[in-house]
Design a protein around this motif. Structure first.
Motif, mmCIF file in Angstrom:
data_model
loop_
_atom_site.group_PDB
_atom_site.id
_atom_site.type_symbol
_atom_site.label_atom_id
_atom_site.label_comp_id
_atom_site.label_asym_id
_atom_site.label_seq_id
_atom_site.Cartn_x
_atom_site.Cartn_y
_atom_site.Cartn_z
ATOM 1 N N ALA A 603 4.684 0.256 4.233
ATOM 2 C CA ALA A 603 5.484 0.187 5.465
ATOM 3 C C ALA A 603 6.945 0.413 5.103
ATOM 4 O O ALA A 603 7.443 -0.115 4.108
ATOM 5 N N LEU A 604 7.607 1.201 5.943
ATOM 6 C CA LEU A 604 9.030 1.475 5.781
ATOM 7 C C LEU A 604 9.777 0.998 7.020
ATOM 8 O O LEU A 604 9.294 1.178 8.143
ATOM 9 N N PRO A 605 10.970 0.395 6.846
ATOM 10 C CA PRO A 605 11.735 -0.049 8.023
ATOM 11 C C PRO A 605 12.531 1.103 8.626
ATOM 12 O O PRO A 605 13.024 1.985 7.915
ATOM 13 N N MET A 606 12.661 1.094 9.961
ATOM 14 C CA MET A 606 13.558 2.021 10.661
ATOM 15 C C MET A 606 14.733 1.198 11.177
ATOM 16 O O MET A 606 14.542 0.176 11.819
ATOM 17 N N ARG A 607 15.946 1.660 10.901
ATOM 18 C CA ARG A 607 17.140 0.889 11.233
ATOM 19 C C ARG A 607 17.946 1.598 12.308
ATOM 20 O O ARG A 607 17.880 2.826 12.455
ATOM 21 N N ASP A 608 18.746 0.809 13.047
ATOM 22 C CA ASP A 608 19.661 1.387 14.014
ATOM 23 C C ASP A 608 20.978 1.720 13.314
ATOM 24 O O ASP A 608 21.103 1.610 12.084
ATOM 25 N N GLU A 609 21.971 2.149 14.115
ATOM 26 C CA GLU A 609 23.242 2.560 13.537
ATOM 27 C C GLU A 609 23.946 1.403 12.842
ATOM 28 O O GLU A 609 24.741 1.610 11.926
ATOM 29 N N ALA A 610 23.679 0.178 13.273
ATOM 30 C CA ALA A 610 24.308 -0.984 12.658
ATOM 31 C C ALA A 610 23.562 -1.435 11.406
ATOM 32 O O ALA A 610 23.968 -2.403 10.766
ATOM 33 N N GLY A 611 22.492 -0.766 11.066
ATOM 34 C CA GLY A 611 21.731 -1.136 9.887
ATOM 35 C C GLY A 611 20.674 -2.187 10.141
ATOM 36 O O GLY A 611 20.004 -2.632 9.203
ATOM 37 N N GLN A 612 20.506 -2.581 11.395
ATOM 38 C CA GLN A 612 19.507 -3.608 11.721
ATOM 39 C C GLN A 612 18.122 -2.962 11.828
ATOM 40 O O GLN A 612 17.966 -1.874 12.369
ATOM 41 N N ILE A 613 17.131 -3.659 11.311
ATOM 42 C CA ILE A 613 15.758 -3.151 11.383
ATOM 43 C C ILE A 613 15.256 -3.295 12.813
ATOM 44 O O ILE A 613 15.308 -4.374 13.397
ATOM 45 N N VAL A 614 14.791 -2.156 13.371
ATOM 46 C CA VAL A 614 14.282 -2.181 14.748
ATOM 47 C C VAL A 614 12.763 -1.987 14.791
ATOM 48 O O VAL A 614 12.131 -2.386 15.760
ATOM 49 N N ARG A 615 12.192 -1.383 13.744
ATOM 50 C CA ARG A 615 10.742 -1.180 13.706
ATOM 51 C C ARG A 615 10.289 -1.060 12.253
ATOM 52 O O ARG A 615 11.067 -0.732 11.362
ATOM 53 N N TRP A 616 9.007 -1.328 12.044
ATOM 54 C CA TRP A 616 8.347 -1.054 10.769
ATOM 55 C C TRP A 616 7.238 -0.045 11.036
ATOM 56 O O TRP A 616 6.415 -0.242 11.925
ATOM 57 N N PHE A 617 7.229 1.064 10.281
ATOM 58 C CA PHE A 617 6.185 2.084 10.375
ATOM 59 C C PHE A 617 5.298 1.945 9.131
ATOM 60 O O PHE A 617 5.804 1.961 7.994
ATOM 61 N N GLY A 618 4.000 1.800 9.360
ATOM 62 C CA GLY A 618 3.119 1.563 8.226
ATOM 63 C C GLY A 618 1.823 2.338 8.290
ATOM 64 O O GLY A 618 1.399 2.811 9.347
ATOM 65 N N THR A 619 1.207 2.495 7.123
ATOM 66 C CA THR A 619 -0.096 3.152 7.018
ATOM 67 C C THR A 619 -0.978 2.344 6.088
ATOM 68 O O THR A 619 -0.495 1.630 5.193
ATOM 69 N N CYS A 620 -2.285 2.466 6.318
ATOM 70 C CA CYS A 620 -3.282 1.895 5.423
ATOM 71 C C CYS A 620 -4.147 3.054 4.943
ATOM 72 O O CYS A 620 -4.875 3.657 5.749
ATOM 73 N N THR A 621 -4.030 3.403 3.672
ATOM 74 C CA THR A 621 -4.748 4.540 3.111
ATOM 75 C C THR A 621 -5.950 4.035 2.325
ATOM 76 O O THR A 621 -5.815 3.183 1.436
ATOM 77 N N ASP A 622 -7.117 4.582 2.664
ATOM 78 C CA ASP A 622 -8.344 4.197 1.978
ATOM 79 C C ASP A 622 -8.285 4.700 0.534
ATOM 80 O O ASP A 622 -8.209 5.899 0.280
ATOM 81 N N ILE A 623 -8.274 3.767 -0.415
ATOM 82 C CA ILE A 623 -8.217 4.133 -1.841
ATOM 83 C C ILE A 623 -9.461 3.615 -2.567
ATOM 84 O O ILE A 623 -9.437 3.422 -3.785
ATOM 85 N N GLU A 624 -10.540 3.392 -1.802
ATOM 86 C CA GLU A 624 -11.766 2.900 -2.410
ATOM 87 C C GLU A 624 -12.272 3.867 -3.471
ATOM 88 O O GLU A 624 -12.579 3.466 -4.609
ATOM 89 N N ASP A 625 -12.314 5.174 -3.117
ATOM 90 C CA ASP A 625 -12.763 6.174 -4.086
ATOM 91 C C ASP A 625 -11.802 6.247 -5.261
ATOM 92 O O ASP A 625 -12.225 6.405 -6.416
ATOM 93 N N GLN A 626 -10.493 6.140 -4.951
ATOM 94 C CA GLN A 626 -9.499 6.167 -6.023
ATOM 95 C C GLN A 626 -9.693 4.987 -6.966
ATOM 96 O O GLN A 626 -9.575 5.126 -8.191
ATOM 97 N N LYS A 627 -9.972 3.824 -6.383
ATOM 98 C CA LYS A 627 -10.215 2.648 -7.206
ATOM 99 C C LYS A 627 -11.422 2.862 -8.127
ATOM 100 O O LYS A 627 -11.409 2.501 -9.321
ATOM 101 N N ARG A 628 -12.462 3.456 -7.561
ATOM 102 C CA ARG A 628 -13.646 3.721 -8.378
ATOM 103 C C ARG A 628 -13.333 4.738 -9.469
ATOM 104 O O ARG A 628 -13.789 4.611 -10.613
ATOM 105 N N ILE A 629 -12.545 5.765 -9.058
ATOM 106 C CA ILE A 629 -12.164 6.776 -10.051
ATOM 107 C C ILE A 629 -11.306 6.146 -11.138
ATOM 108 O O ILE A 629 -11.458 6.455 -12.331
ATOM 109 N N GLU A 630 -10.381 5.261 -10.709
ATOM 110 C CA GLU A 630 -9.549 4.586 -11.706
ATOM 111 C C GLU A 630 -10.405 3.772 -12.670
ATOM 112 O O GLU A 630 -10.142 3.755 -13.887
ATOM 113 N N LYS A 631 -11.408 3.130 -12.127
ATOM 114 C CA LYS A 631 -12.296 2.370 -12.987
ATOM 115 C C LYS A 631 -13.027 3.287 -13.951
ATOM 116 O O LYS A 631 -13.123 3.014 -15.167
#
Length: 980
Positions: A603-631
Motif C-alpha cells: 500500500a502506498l499513501p496519496m497525499r494532498d498539497e499540504a502533505g497530509q495523507i488522504v488515501r491509501w492505495f493497495g494491492t494483494c498479489t497472489d505469490i503462492e506459486d512464487q512461494k513454492r518456486i522459492e522453496k
C-alpha cells in the motif's frame, strides 16, 4: 322627524355646492337611478364598502356593495320607488353583523340611500310634513349640521342636527343673527373668529376653521366648519352655506397624539398650509433650548446650520406649492453645547375630505450616527472597490431584487461588454446555453430564500468566443433588522480545475478499469483504515462486499491466517505512524475453497498539497506459486551448492569484455592450479589460457550465448598455471547481460581424451592389420569364383556369393574405420577434379537400385553444374545417405532424391518414409559413433560412423548438411554445396 319632499332640479352652481356639502358628510351616501345603478357615492361610502367611489359609480348597487345587501333593504328600495315617499329601514348586515340604519329618499329618476352604523335597533320616528326648502329634501337625511345664512349671518334655514344638538325649536333660530346668538358662540374670541370668517366668505372665499361651542352648561363641542358663498349669475354673494362637523372626538385624539408626540424620540412639529410653524414638541425645545413661543413662525430657523438655511427654505416653499411630501437632511444646533448634529426632516400634509391641506405634520430624526456610519461605509466602499479591482476574480454587486449594479473591470475585459450591456439582467446573455436555465433557477432561489448563492457555470469570452468554467458565489448583506441591502459576489475562473477534475475523473475511470482488469486484489482506504473501494477480485476471493467491510472493517480478520495477525498489525501501525509504504506477506483464506494462499500486500499513501495523507492505495498479489518456486529454488540452490562444492565439475564466473575469470570453485582451482586471489585480481583472462587456434570456438560460443543465453558444450584445451594444457569439455550460460557475466561449467576431459587416443590408435592399427588379410581373402575368393565357373560347379556359387558379400561388408567397415582414423588425424585425402554431379548421382541411384530392389529410387530434377571436388568422396556421401534411407524405411517402397541449383549453390535432398528421428537426437546423429536409440533403430546394424564421415566430407567441400524428421513419417537430409 324626517320630512318628505321632492328633489328640486338644481342649477350648476347649486349642484356644485351640493356636491361639496355631500363630500363633507361623515356617513355614506349613495344616489341610485331607477335601475339601481350607482350615480354617485361620497367619500364615506368608501369607508363603509372598502371600494373607491369612482369604482362604485356606474355599477349596480346590489353587486358593488354586497356587505350592504339584505331582503329588508331591497323591499324598502322597492317601496320607495312605488310610493315615492321617504322611507327608513333598520337591519343587520349579513356580512359584517353590524346594525345599519338606512334613510331612503326618492329623487327625479331614482333615489338616495343614507347609511348610518348603529350599535343596535332604534325606534322609528314619525315622518314630519313636507316643507319647502332649497336643499332640505336631501340635507335632512344627513347627520351634519347645515345652515343657510344671509351674507350678514342671518339664519335662513337649517337641518335638524343643530336643533337637536342645541335642544331648541326651529323658530327660535330662524331669522336671527347667528353671531349674536349666545347658545352658539359663547366666548368673545369665538364670535370674533366667526365674524372674520363671514367677512372672508363675503369676498368669495370658502373659509374653513375650527371653533369650540358650549350648547349648554357642562358640554363642550369642537366643530370643524366650512362657510361657502353661493354666487348668483353676476358673481355676487347670494347666500352662505355653512356646514359644521363635530370633531370633538378628533380633538380628544389630537390631545392624546400630542402627549404621544412628546414621548417619541423624534423632534416633532406642525405647520399651517401657508408654511407657518405653529407647534414644536417638548423634545424639540429641550434640544434647541428655545421656548415654544420662540419657535413659532420662522423663529426655529435660527437653530439651522447657516449652510443649510437657504436649502431648507427652498425645499419648504416647493413642498407648499406642490402639495408634496417634504424631506431633507439638515444640521440643528444643540442649545447647550452649541454643536450641530445631522437630522432627517420629513413632513406630510394632512388633508380634509375635500383634499385640501389643513396641516403639515413633521419630524426631525437624529441621523448623526447614521451619517457618520454612511461616511464610514463610503470609505469602506471605496476600499472595497479598490479591492474588487485588484482581486483576480470577476466581482459583482446587485440590488436585493438581483439587478446587477456593479461589475469590476476584469468582467468587462473578459466579456468585452459595456456597463450598459452587463447591468440589470444583461449579464445572463454571456451564459452558456446549457447552463442558462439552471443558473437562473438557482439565482432566483437564492434571492427568494436569502441563502448563500453558489453555482458553477460557463461564461463566454469576448475575444475568442470560447467558454470557460467559473465558480460563482454570492452572499447577502443585511441590516440590523435582517433585511437584505445588497448581494456581493465573485466569479472565479476554475477552467483549469475543471480540466484537472476531468482528467482526474478519466484517471479514476482508468484506475477502476485497470483495477478490475489486473489479477491482483485492489483496495483503497481512508487514512483511518475505512475502505472506499475494493475491486471484484477482492470481493470474489474474500466473499465480502464493500458495504460489509465498510460497516465493520475487522470483518476481514477471519480471512487472514492467525499466525500473520500480529506481524500484519505491526506493519499497519508503522505505516500509519510514519506514512511509509506498507508491505507485508500474509496468507489469506479463499472464501470458496477455504484454503490459505500467500499474498504480497502493498500500500502506498496519496497525499494532498499540504502533505497530509488522504488515501491509501493497495494491492494483494497472489505469490503462492512464487512461494513454492522459492522453496523449490532453495532446494535447488542447496543441490547446486552441493554441486559447486563437489570436486567433479569446475564452475567458474566469467565477467566483462575481456572475459576475466573472477571466481571458481575448488574443482576448477584443482584442475588449473590458479588461485582465487589471482582470479579476483583479474589476472586470469580467456586469451591467456587458450591457444589462438581455439579462439573461433569461443567466438562461436559467445554468439550462441548472446542469441540463446547458453552455448553448446565444446571440447577445448586450457592452459594451466604450470604451462601444461588440459583437455576439457566447456558449457556455459549467460547469467546477466550488463555487465556481462557468464557461468561456465568445465569438465576435465583428459581421461576420456586418453581413452579416445588409445581407441583411435587401436582402430588405426587394427584397420591396417586387417586390410592386408582382407585383400588377400578377397583375391582368393575371386580366384575361387573363376575356378568354379570354369569347372561348371554352379551349385557352389551361391555360397561363394554370400561369402564375398560378407567380405565386402567387413572391407567397408575397415575402410570407414580407416577414414575415421584419418579424419581424427587430419590425414583424409581428397582429390581435386571436375565432377558432373548429375551423372554421378544417377549412376549411384542405378547402382543402389540394382543392389536394393526392395525400394524404388526416384531422382527428380537436375543441377546441370560441374563441381570441383573429389568424385569418389562425394559418391561416398550420397551412397551412404541412400543406403541409410533404404535401411531405416523397411516398410516403405520409395526413396526420393531431389536436385536443384541456384547461382551460388546446388541442393540435394534425400527423403525416406521410414522410422524418423526424435527431435532431441537430431543434432547428435552427425557425431562419431552415435546411433539413434529407438528400439527399432537398434535392430538395424551399424557403428554410427557413416553420417560422421558424410558430415566431414561435406564440410571439407564447403557445404552443409541438415536433417528434418518426424517420428513415424520419415526424414529428409539436405546437402548444400557451393558451385565454386
Amino acid at each position: 322627524m324626517l320630512k318628505t319632499t321632492q328633489l328640486t332640479r338644481l342649477t350648476p352652481e347649486s349642484h356644485k355646492t351640493l356636491l361639496t356639502i355631500l363630500e363633507t358628510l361623515p356617513e355614506a351616501l349613495f344616489v341610485l337611478d331607477d335601475a339601481a345603478t350607482i350615480l354617485y357615492a361620497n367619500a364615506s361610502a368608501q369607508a363603509l364598502t372598502g371600494v373607491a367611489p369612482e369604482i362604485l359609480v356606474g355599477n349596480t348597487f346590489w353587486r358593488s356593495a354586497p356587505q350592504l345587501v339584505s331582503t329588508a333593504l331591497y323591499q324598502a328600495v322597492c317601496e320607495t320607488k312605488q310610493t315615492r315617499a321617504l322611507t327608513e329601514v333598520q337591519y343587520v348586515s349579513p356580512v359584517t353583523g353590524t346594525w345599519l340604519q338606512v334613510h331612503l329618499s326618492p329623487t327625479l329618476g331614482g333615489l338616495t340611500l343614507h347609511f348610518h352604523e348603529m350599535g343596535g335597533p332604534a325606534h322609528r320616528q314619525e315622518i314630519v310634513p313636507e316643507r319647502e326648502s332649497l336643499y332640505m329634501d336631501v340635507l335632512n337625511t344627513l347627520h351634519a349640521g347645515f345652515m343657510i345664512l344671509t351674507p350678514e349671518g342671518i339664519v335662513l334655514d337649517l337641518n335638524e342636527v343643530p336643533l337637536d344638538d342645541a335642544q331648541i325649536r326651529r323658530e327660535e333660530i330662524v331669522g336671527k343673527s347667528l353671531v349674536e346668538d349666545p347658545w352658539w358662540f359663547f366666548s368673545p374670541a369665538s364670535q370674533a373668529q366667526f365674524r372674520a370668517a363671514i367677512a372672508r366668505a363675503n369676498k368669495g372665499e370658502t373659509v374653513r376653521f375650527g371653533i369650540t361651542i358650549h350648547p349648554r352648561e357642562g358640554m363642550e363641542i369642537h366643530l370643524e366648519e366650512a362657510i361657502t358663498p353661493h354666487l348668483d349669475a353676476k358673481h355676487h354673494v347670494d347666500y352662505l352655506v355653512m356646514v359644521a362637523i363635530d370633531i370633538t372626538a378628533r380633538k380628544r385624539a389630537e390631545a392624546e397624539i400630542h402627549a404621544l408626540i412628546d414621548a417619541i424620540p423624534q423632534l416633532v412639529w406642525t405647520m399651517r398650509p401657508d408654511g407657518y410653524v405653529d407647534y414644536h414638541n417638548q423634545r424639540w425645545c429641550d434640544y434647541t433650548g428655545l421656548s415654544p413661543e420662540e419657535t413659532q413662525g420662522d423663529g426655529w430657523i435660527q437653530c439651522l446650520h447657516p449652510e443649510d438655511r437657504q436649502r431648507v427654505r427652498s425645499m419648504r416653499q416647493r413642498a407648499i406649492q406642490g402639495d408634496g411630501v417634504c424631506e431633507t437632511e439638515m444640521r440643528l444646533r444643540h442649545g447647550t453645547t452649541g454643536t450641530y448634529r445631522w437630522f432627517l426632516a420629513r413632513a406630510l400634509p394632512v388633508r380634509d375630505d375635500a383634499g385640501q391641506i389643513v396641516k403639515w405634520f413633521g419630524t426631525s430624526t437624529d441621523i448623526e450616527e447614521q451619517k457618520q456610519a454612511a461616511e464610514r461605509i463610503k470609505t469602506s466602499e471605496q476600499n472595497w472597490r479598490i479591492l474588487a479591482e485588484t482581486v483576480p476574480q470577476l466581482v459583482w454587486m446587485t440590488s436585493p431584487e438581483g439587478l446587477v449594479e456593479y461589475w469590476n473591470q476584469r468582467w468587462y475585459d473578459y466579456t468585452g461588454s459595456s456597463p450598459e450591456q452587463a447591468s440589470g439582467h444583461g449579464w445572463s446573455q454571456f451564459l452558456h446555453s446549457d447552463d442558462y436555465q439552471h443558473t437562473l433557477r438557482v439565482w432566483h432561489h437564492a434571492l427568494a430564500s436569502g441563502e448563500a448563492y453558489e453555482i458553477e457555470y460557463r461564461l463566454k469570452e469576448g475575444q475568442t468566443g470560447g467558454y470557460r468554467w467559473f465558480l460563482a458565489r454570492g452572499m447577502p448583506v443585511r441590516d440590523e433588522a435582517g433585511q437584505i441591502l445588497k448581494w456581493f459576489g465573485t466569479c472565479t475562473d476554475i477552467e483549469e480545475q475543471k480540466q484537472t477534475e476531468q482528467r482526474l475523473k478519466e484517471s479514476e475511470e482508468r484506475f477502476r478499469v485497470l483495477a478490475e482488469t489486473v489479477p491482483q486484489l485492489v483496495w483503497v482506504t481512508r487514512p483511518n483504515g475505512q475502505h472506499e473501494y475494493t475491486n471484484q477480485h477482492w470481493c470474489d476471493y474474500t466473499g465480502l462486499t464493500l458495504k460489509q467491510i465498510q460497516s465493520d472493517r475487522w470483518d476481514q480478520l477471519p480471512f487472514m491466517h492467525p499466525d500473520d495477525w500480529e506481524s500484519n498489525r505491526a506493519c499497519i501501525q508503522h505505516a500509519l505512524e510514519t506514512g511509509a509504504m506498507y508491505e507485508h506477506e500474509q496468507r489469506l483464506r479463499n472464501a470458496q475453497t477455504g484454503e490459505y494462499r500467500w499474498f504480497l500486500v502493498r500500500a502506498l499513501p496519496m497525499r494532498d498539497e499540504a502533505g497530509q495523507i488522504v488515501r491509501w492505495f493497495g494491492t494483494c498479489t497472489d505469490i503462492e506459486d512464487q512461494k513454492r518456486i522459492e522453496k523449490a529454488l532453495r532446494e535447488s540452490q542447496e543441490r547446486i551448492r552441493a554441486l559447486i562444492d563437489s570436486n567433479i565439475i569446475g564452475i567458474v564466473s566469467v565477467e566483462g569484455e575481456k572475459e576475466a575469470l573472477v571466481e571458481g570453485n575448488d574443482a576448477w582451482v584443482h584442475m588449473t592450479g590458479y588461485t582465487r586471489e589471482e582470479m579476483r585480481s583479474g589476472a586470469v583472462i580467456r586469451e591467456k589460457i587458450i591457444s589462438p587456434e581455439q579462439a573461433p570456438l569461443f567466438e562461436h560460443a559467445r554468439q550462441e550465448l548472446l542469441t540463446y543465453g547458453q552455448h553448446t558444450p565444446f571440447e577445448v584445451e586450457v592452459k594451466c598455471k604450470d604451462g601444461s594444457y588440459l583437455p576439457v569439455l566447456v558449457g556455459g550460460v549467460l547469467f546477466q547481460e550488463q555487465p556481462r557475466q557468464i557461468i561456465s561449467f568445465v569438465l576435465d576431459n583428459s581421461a576420456r581424451k586418453e581413452l579416445e587416443r588409445r581407441k583411435d590408435a587401436f582402430i588405426s592399427m587394427a584397420s591396417h592389420e586387417l586390410k592386408n588379410p582382407l585383400a588377400a581373402l578377397k583375391m582368393q575368393a575371386s580366384l575361387l569364383h573363376r575356378q568354379l565357373t570354369k569347372q561348371g560347379t554352379q551349385d557352389q556359387l551361391p555360397a561363394l556369393a554370400r561369402m564375398e558379400a560378407q567380405i565386402n561388408k567387413v572391407n567397408r567397415l575397415v575402410e570407414e574405420l580407416l577414414d575415421v582414423s584419418k579424419i581424427q588425424a587430419g590425414r583424409l585425402e581428397y582429390r581435386q577434379e571436375t565432377v558432373d554431379l548429375d551423372a554421378l548421382l544417377r549412376e549411384i541411384a542405378e547402382t543402389m537400385q540394382q543392389t536394393h530392389p526392395s525400394h524404388r529410387i526416384l531422382v527428380r530434377g537436375a543441377v546441370q553444374i560441374n563441381l570441383l571436388g573429389d568424385r569418389d568422396r562425394l559418391g561416398q556421401v550420397f551412397t551412404n545417405l541412400i543406403s541409410n534411407a533404404i535401411k531405416y524405411s523397411p516398410d516403405a517402397q520409395t526413396v526420393e532424391m531431389d536436385l536443384s541449383a541456384s547461382a551460388e549453390t546446388v541442393t540435394i535432398r534425400v527423403t525416406d518414409h521410414g522410422l524418423g528421428i526424435p527431435r532431441e537426437q537430431r543434432d547428435k546423429i552427425f557425431e562419431r559413433f552415435y546411433r539413434v536409440t529407438g528400439p527399432k533403430q537398434k535392430a538395424i546394424p551399424g557403428l554410427g560412423m557413416g553420417l560422421y564421415i558424410v558430415a566431414e566430407i561435406v564440410k571439407h567441400h564447403g557445404g552443409t548438411i541438415t536433417v528434418e524428421s518426424e517420428v513415424g513419417k520419415g526424414s529428409t537430409f539436405t546437402v548444400t554445396l557451393p558451385t565454386r
